[in-house]
Design an enzyme around this catalytic site. Sequence first.
Site, short mmCIF file in Angstrom:
data_model
loop_
_atom_site.label_atom_id
_atom_site.label_comp_id
_atom_site.label_asym_id
_atom_site.label_seq_id
_atom_site.Cartn_x
_atom_site.Cartn_y
_atom_site.Cartn_z
N CYS A 128 15.84 -13.39 12.75
CA CYS A 128 16.67 -14.77 12.73
C CYS A 128 15.95 -15.75 11.84
O CYS A 128 16.21 -16.63 11.17
CB CYS A 128 16.80 -15.22 13.99
SG CYS A 128 15.39 -15.26 15.06
N GLU B 215 18.03 -18.76 22.02
CA GLU B 215 17.65 -18.64 20.26
C GLU B 215 18.45 -17.76 19.71
O GLU B 215 18.45 -16.44 19.85
CB GLU B 215 16.23 -18.15 20.30
CG GLU B 215 15.34 -18.13 19.06
CD GLU B 215 15.72 -17.04 18.13
OE1 GLU B 215 16.52 -17.41 17.05
OE2 GLU B 215 15.01 -16.16 18.17
N GLU C 267 24.86 -16.02 7.91
CA GLU C 267 23.44 -15.11 8.09
C GLU C 267 23.65 -13.63 7.52
O GLU C 267 24.60 -13.02 7.98
CB GLU C 267 23.40 -15.13 9.71
CG GLU C 267 22.16 -14.18 10.14
CD GLU C 267 21.85 -14.41 11.55
OE1 GLU C 267 20.66 -14.52 11.90
OE2 GLU C 267 22.70 -14.25 12.46
N ASN D 237 16.10 -6.66 17.41
CA ASN D 237 15.08 -6.37 16.19
C ASN D 237 13.66 -6.47 16.58
O ASN D 237 12.81 -5.89 15.78
CB ASN D 237 15.20 -7.46 15.23
CG ASN D 237 15.52 -8.87 16.04
OD1 ASN D 237 15.51 -9.10 17.13
ND2 ASN D 237 15.69 -9.95 15.04
N TYR D 238 13.44 -7.16 17.70
CA TYR D 238 12.06 -7.02 18.38
C TYR D 238 12.27 -6.45 19.77
O TYR D 238 12.18 -7.49 20.71
CB TYR D 238 11.24 -8.46 18.25
CG TYR D 238 10.95 -8.58 16.86
CD1 TYR D 238 9.58 -8.32 16.38
CD2 TYR D 238 11.85 -9.33 16.02
CE1 TYR D 238 9.19 -8.40 15.18
CE2 TYR D 238 11.33 -9.33 14.60
CZ TYR D 238 9.97 -9.16 14.06
OH TYR D 238 9.56 -9.30 12.97
#
Length: 497
Positions: free
Chosen positions: A287, A253, A402, A157-158
């Site tokens: 997240c 993370e 999630e 995502n990043y």
Amino acid sequence: MGAETKRATRQLFIGGEWVATEAFLEVMNPATGTIAGRVAAGAPDHAEAALAAAHAATRRMRETTIVQRARWLEAIADGLLEREDELAETIVHEAGKPVTSARGEVRAAAERFRRGAEEARSLRGEFLEGSTRGHEGWQAIVKPQPVGTVLCITPYNYPLSTTALHVAPALAAGNSVVVKPASETPVSAVILTDVIANIDLPDGAFNLVTGRSRDIGDVLASDDRVDAIAMTGSSAAGKRVAQQSGMVRLHLELGGNAPAVVFPDADLAVAAAACARGALKYAGQRCSAISRVLAHDSVHDELVEAIDERMDNWVQGDLFDGDTDLGPLISEQQAEWVTELVVDAIDSGATLVRGGHRFTSADELQEMSDAPAESISDNEGRWFEPTLLADVPAEARIVNEEQFGPVISVTPFAEEAHALDMINGSDLGLDACVFTDDYDRALSLAGRIEAGAVSINRPPSHGIGDIPFGGTKDSGIGREGIGYSIEAFTTTKSVVL
């Protein structure tokens, strides 16, 4: 970057050299379903070679000076900005991110390397004197030292800025590095590697191994030559890494399901805007995204209406249009997962206020954007409309799992204790936010919410890395952040005089 360049096969980088492979991965453009690039598919022997190269470089890296490391990090930052256009276009193509967000990610990555240089200059030891009986006159120098080899496992995502968040602190502390990027978005990591290859790091200090996690993930995570593992990803993947790793420092993370709890005394306009921004940025594939809104019974309907109005401002369309806010989900599998959670919520009694339709392209989405929100569509594709659900029952899966999609689910509550039970009932505890004008209530809840960070009257946000970022329970181990990560990647040596 032309189409031909995007489709070129990118190689591995091991021991200071580019290494070709027979196999390669095709990187898909989630917006179009076409091939965005090809990268080398590393095999177990490539992973072994990268680990060997990194391990061999640890002595040379330990002997480097803070001045050298800071200079490297600043050079990397400069190199990223020089290639901003190429990197931004790459992120659009491989991650499905709007171009304005992609450019922001490149600048954030460069800033993280600059901050790494600043933090490297702040590394200081201690001078201690004996202070207990029998140790009178003792003197000691306590020196920070690198842990050795850091394995960096980065998310889709990043793909650039999170890689920078791992790599900059690891190099700043004087470690050697092995990077394993997400298979969905590895091309930006290859360009970063090309930038790093053009500065004078010792051979083996930085290594890149692209490939499928099922082929090389366990090989990398279980190797005794790894001294620390930095990973950003799903809880399931993090647990797998923890199972495979040995006596290493884990810096994980992982997943999040951030709640936003809104009380009657909150500024509902502020809360609605924050919920929309916190839930919809990068189509919810973060997240730290607001994944569930808990609204007091007395303001539930008003808040839903205000969020619905705010969602009108979020544009979904051409990723190279500067006005576009939302793109597709990373894969059809992810779109299917979001659909499954939305269907479950509706079947459980939730009301579909808007959205719920899934499309194969931005053009199709634009054509069908006025479709009534009566039921979700059965269409295929990665494009999922921004979706708002009201009166979502507490037992709906979307309240506790999630989602990673552009869905705002609003669940009513009657008492503060009920809201707290719903918040802490999840296995995830990364972020949360509280909206209230009652300062005492805000601080009291912040202390009782089981999460790594609680934001007051604002959506979760962690910026460049000034504030420690990490979770409790299945949301991870340790805290990310430039300075905090450097601490995780250093140990101390006491020299007693």
